[in-house]
Motif scaffolding. Sequence first.
Motif, PDB file in Angstrom:
ATOM      1  N   GLY A  33       0.823  -1.209   0.000  1.00 21.68           N
ATOM      2  CA  GLY A  33       0.000   0.000   0.000  1.00 21.68           C
ATOM      3  C   GLY A  33       0.852   1.253   0.000  1.00 21.68           C
ATOM      4  O   GLY A  33       0.543   2.229  -0.694  1.00 21.68           O
ATOM      5  N   ASP A  34       1.936   1.224   0.764  1.00 22.77           N
ATOM      6  CA  ASP A  34       2.859   2.367   0.794  1.00 22.77           C
ATOM      7  C   ASP A  34       3.486   2.605  -0.578  1.00 22.77           C
ATOM      8  O   ASP A  34       3.677   3.753  -0.986  1.00 22.77           O
ATOM      9  N   ALA A  35       3.813   1.517  -1.274  1.00 24.15           N
ATOM     10  CA  ALA A  35       4.409   1.654  -2.611  1.00 24.15           C
ATOM     11  C   ALA A  35       3.431   2.334  -3.568  1.00 24.15           C
ATOM     12  O   ALA A  35       3.837   3.172  -4.378  1.00 24.15           O
ATOM     13  N   LEU A  36       2.150   1.978  -3.466  1.00 29.21           N
ATOM     14  CA  LEU A  36       1.151   2.638  -4.309  1.00 29.21           C
ATOM     15  C   LEU A  36       1.096   4.138  -4.035  1.00 29.21           C
ATOM     16  O   LEU A  36       0.942   4.941  -4.964  1.00 29.21           O
ATOM     17  N   ASP A  37       1.199   4.501  -2.769  1.00 35.75           N
ATOM     18  CA  ASP A  37       1.170   5.917  -2.397  1.00 35.75           C
ATOM     19  C   ASP A  37       2.438   6.646  -2.825  1.00 35.75           C
ATOM     20  O   ASP A  37       2.384   7.798  -3.253  1.00 35.75           O
ATOM     21  N   LYS A  38       3.572   5.963  -2.703  1.00 33.25           N
ATOM     22  CA  LYS A  38       4.857   6.606  -2.980  1.00 33.25           C
ATOM     23  C   LYS A  38       5.127   6.775  -4.477  1.00 33.25           C
ATOM     24  O   LYS A  38       5.713   7.770  -4.897  1.00 33.25           O
ATOM     25  N   TRP A  39       4.711   5.783  -5.264  1.00 32.43           N
ATOM     26  CA  TRP A  39       4.967   5.818  -6.702  1.00 32.43           C
ATOM     27  C   TRP A  39       3.671   5.605  -7.489  1.00 32.43           C
ATOM     28  O   TRP A  39       3.543   4.658  -8.280  1.00 32.43           O
ATOM     29  N   PRO A  40       2.701   6.496  -7.343  1.00 31.43           N
ATOM     30  CA  PRO A  40       1.388   6.275  -7.970  1.00 31.43           C
ATOM     31  C   PRO A  40       1.437   6.205  -9.498  1.00 31.43           C
ATOM     32  O   PRO A  40       0.638   5.490 -10.106  1.00 31.43           O
ATOM     33  N   ASN A  41       2.350   6.915 -10.112  1.00 34.18           N
ATOM     34  CA  ASN A  41       2.411   6.931 -11.573  1.00 34.18           C
ATOM     35  C   ASN A  41       2.996   5.662 -12.170  1.00 34.18           C
ATOM     36  O   ASN A  41       2.931   5.450 -13.372  1.00 34.18           O
ATOM     37  N   ASP A  42       3.598   4.820 -11.326  1.00 34.89           N
ATOM     38  CA  ASP A  42       4.206   3.588 -11.813  1.00 34.89           C
ATOM     39  C   ASP A  42       3.237   2.405 -11.812  1.00 34.89           C
ATOM     40  O   ASP A  42       3.595   1.316 -12.249  1.00 34.89           O
ATOM     41  N   GLY A  79      -3.958   0.835 -13.857  1.00 28.08           N
ATOM     42  CA  GLY A  79      -5.151   0.260 -13.248  1.00 28.08           C
ATOM     43  C   GLY A  79      -5.045  -1.240 -13.021  1.00 28.08           C
ATOM     44  O   GLY A  79      -5.458  -1.758 -11.984  1.00 28.08           O
ATOM     45  N   GLN A  80      -4.479  -1.947 -13.979  1.00 28.71           N
ATOM     46  CA  GLN A  80      -4.341  -3.397 -13.860  1.00 28.71           C
ATOM     47  C   GLN A  80      -3.382  -3.752 -12.722  1.00 28.71           C
ATOM     48  O   GLN A  80      -3.638  -4.682 -11.952  1.00 28.71           O
ATOM     49  N   ALA A  81      -2.285  -3.025 -12.608  1.00 31.82           N
ATOM     50  CA  ALA A  81      -1.327  -3.280 -11.531  1.00 31.82           C
ATOM     51  C   ALA A  81      -1.944  -2.963 -10.169  1.00 31.82           C
ATOM     52  O   ALA A  81      -1.732  -3.695  -9.193  1.00 31.82           O
ATOM     53  N   ARG A  82      -2.722  -1.886 -10.096  1.00 27.07           N
ATOM     54  CA  ARG A  82      -3.398  -1.544  -8.831  1.00 27.07           C
ATOM     55  C   ARG A  82      -4.389  -2.633  -8.429  1.00 27.07           C
ATOM     56  O   ARG A  82      -4.490  -2.981  -7.259  1.00 27.07           O
ATOM     57  N   ASP A  83      -5.106  -3.186  -9.413  1.00 30.20           N
ATOM     58  CA  ASP A  83      -6.030  -4.278  -9.119  1.00 30.20           C
ATOM     59  C   ASP A  83      -5.270  -5.501  -8.605  1.00 30.20           C
ATOM     60  O   ASP A  83      -5.720  -6.181  -7.676  1.00 30.20           O
ATOM     61  N   ALA A  84      -4.131  -5.793  -9.213  1.00 33.09           N
ATOM     62  CA  ALA A  84      -3.326  -6.939  -8.781  1.00 33.09           C
ATOM     63  C   ALA A  84      -2.813  -6.739  -7.354  1.00 33.09           C
ATOM     64  O   ALA A  84      -2.852  -7.671  -6.536  1.00 33.09           O
ATOM     65  N   VAL A  85      -2.354  -5.542  -7.047  1.00 28.23           N
ATOM     66  CA  VAL A  85      -1.883  -5.247  -5.696  1.00 28.23           C
ATOM     67  C   VAL A  85      -3.026  -5.388  -4.698  1.00 28.23           C
ATOM     68  O   VAL A  85      -2.858  -5.970  -3.620  1.00 28.23           O
ATOM     69  N   ALA A  86      -4.202  -4.884  -5.045  1.00 29.43           N
ATOM     70  CA  ALA A  86      -5.361  -5.001  -4.152  1.00 29.43           C
ATOM     71  C   ALA A  86      -5.711  -6.463  -3.902  1.00 29.43           C
ATOM     72  O   ALA A  86      -6.034  -6.851  -2.769  1.00 29.43           O
ATOM     73  N   PHE A  87      -5.626  -7.287  -4.937  1.00 32.78           N
ATOM     74  CA  PHE A  87      -5.921  -8.709  -4.814  1.00 32.78           C
ATOM     75  C   PHE A  87      -4.930  -9.385  -3.860  1.00 32.78           C
ATOM     76  O   PHE A  87      -5.315 -10.109  -2.938  1.00 32.78           O
ATOM     77  N   ILE A  88      -3.646  -9.127  -4.052  1.00 34.38           N
ATOM     78  CA  ILE A  88      -2.610  -9.716  -3.200  1.00 34.38           C
ATOM     79  C   ILE A  88      -2.729  -9.205  -1.767  1.00 34.38           C
ATOM     80  O   ILE A  88      -2.576  -9.978  -0.806  1.00 34.38           O
TER      81      ILE A  88
END
Length: 52
Positions: free
Chosen positions: A17-26, A29-38
């Motif tokens: 979750g911190d990585a999503l906040d720190k590097w949002p542009n990286d 949508g598909q990667a965010r969904d995968a992170v949410a799933f994991i």
Amino acid sequence: MPRPRRHPAEVTSDRLGDALDKWPNDFDGQARDAVAFIRQILENIAERAGGE
């Protein structure tokens, strides 16, 4: 009184979750969904373990 130790799966979920906040542009949508799933899987593991 010391804080109880958090389960490693919970710590890993928080770090993702911190990585999503720190590097949002990286993360698209598909990667965010995968992170949410994991993260959900990791949170379930931590809950089942009872926060060991």
